[in-house]
Design a protein around this motif. Structure first.
Motif, short mmCIF file in Angstrom:
data_model
loop_
_atom_site.label_atom_id
_atom_site.label_comp_id
_atom_site.label_asym_id
_atom_site.label_seq_id
_atom_site.Cartn_x
_atom_site.Cartn_y
_atom_site.Cartn_z
N ILE A 186 0.87 -1.16 0.00
CA ILE A 186 0.00 0.00 0.00
C ILE A 186 0.90 1.21 0.00
O ILE A 186 1.79 1.33 0.85
CB ILE A 186 -0.98 0.04 1.20
N GLU A 187 0.70 2.06 -0.98
CA GLU A 187 1.51 3.26 -1.09
C GLU A 187 2.99 2.92 -0.97
O GLU A 187 3.75 3.54 -0.25
CB GLU A 187 1.09 4.28 -0.03
N ASN A 188 3.41 1.88 -1.68
CA ASN A 188 4.80 1.42 -1.73
C ASN A 188 5.34 0.96 -0.38
O ASN A 188 6.53 1.04 -0.13
CB ASN A 188 5.70 2.51 -2.32
N VAL A 189 4.46 0.50 0.50
CA VAL A 189 4.87 -0.03 1.80
C VAL A 189 4.41 -1.48 1.86
O VAL A 189 3.28 -1.81 1.54
CB VAL A 189 4.23 0.78 2.96
N ASP A 190 5.28 -2.37 2.29
CA ASP A 190 4.98 -3.79 2.40
C ASP A 190 4.14 -4.04 3.66
O ASP A 190 4.63 -3.85 4.78
CB ASP A 190 6.29 -4.56 2.45
N VAL A 191 2.91 -4.46 3.47
CA VAL A 191 1.99 -4.68 4.59
C VAL A 191 2.53 -5.75 5.53
O VAL A 191 2.48 -5.59 6.76
CB VAL A 191 0.59 -5.08 4.08
N ARG A 192 3.05 -6.80 4.98
CA ARG A 192 3.60 -7.88 5.81
C ARG A 192 4.75 -7.36 6.68
O ARG A 192 4.86 -7.71 7.85
CB ARG A 192 4.08 -9.03 4.93
N GLU A 193 5.57 -6.51 6.10
CA GLU A 193 6.70 -5.95 6.84
C GLU A 193 6.22 -5.07 7.99
O GLU A 193 6.77 -5.11 9.10
CB GLU A 193 7.61 -5.15 5.90
#
Length: 97
Positions: free
Chosen positions: A4-11
């Motif tokens: 989302i918005e270049n952010v890894d949700v899992r991270e």
């Protein structure tokens, strides 16, 4: 893994030290649904917004009051009218100068 918005949700979830059930339940998504998002399924915009509010901006959804929702709905319903009034006021002030 979807982002989302270049952010890894899992991270984000891992950095917060939460399992899938803990992480996704805070925004009303089941563990299996969250797992699908982490595995590549597109994350709908409303879910993206909730993820940002809850897990990035740290807003507790349980503390949002009904009054807040009523104000939001009022603003949505009357926003075009409010913008027209603001434009009129700005033009009037410009003419006064």
């Amino acid at each position: 893994m979807k982002t989302i918005e270049n952010v890894d949700v899992r991270e984000i979830r891992r950095k917060l030290g939460l399992n899938q059930s803990q992480f996704w339940s805070k925004i009303g998504v089941t563990q299996s649904g969250g797992s699908r998002y982490e595995s590549g399924r597109n994350v709908p915009r409303p879910v993206q917004a909730l993820l940002r509010l809850v897990h990035i901006e740290q807003i507790d959804l349980n503390k949002i009051r009904k009054d807040d929702f009523e104000v939001i709905e009022y603003l949505r319903a009357h926003k075009s009218e409010m913008f027209k009034n603001l434009k009129k006021e700005a033009k009037a002030k410009k003419k006064e100068k």
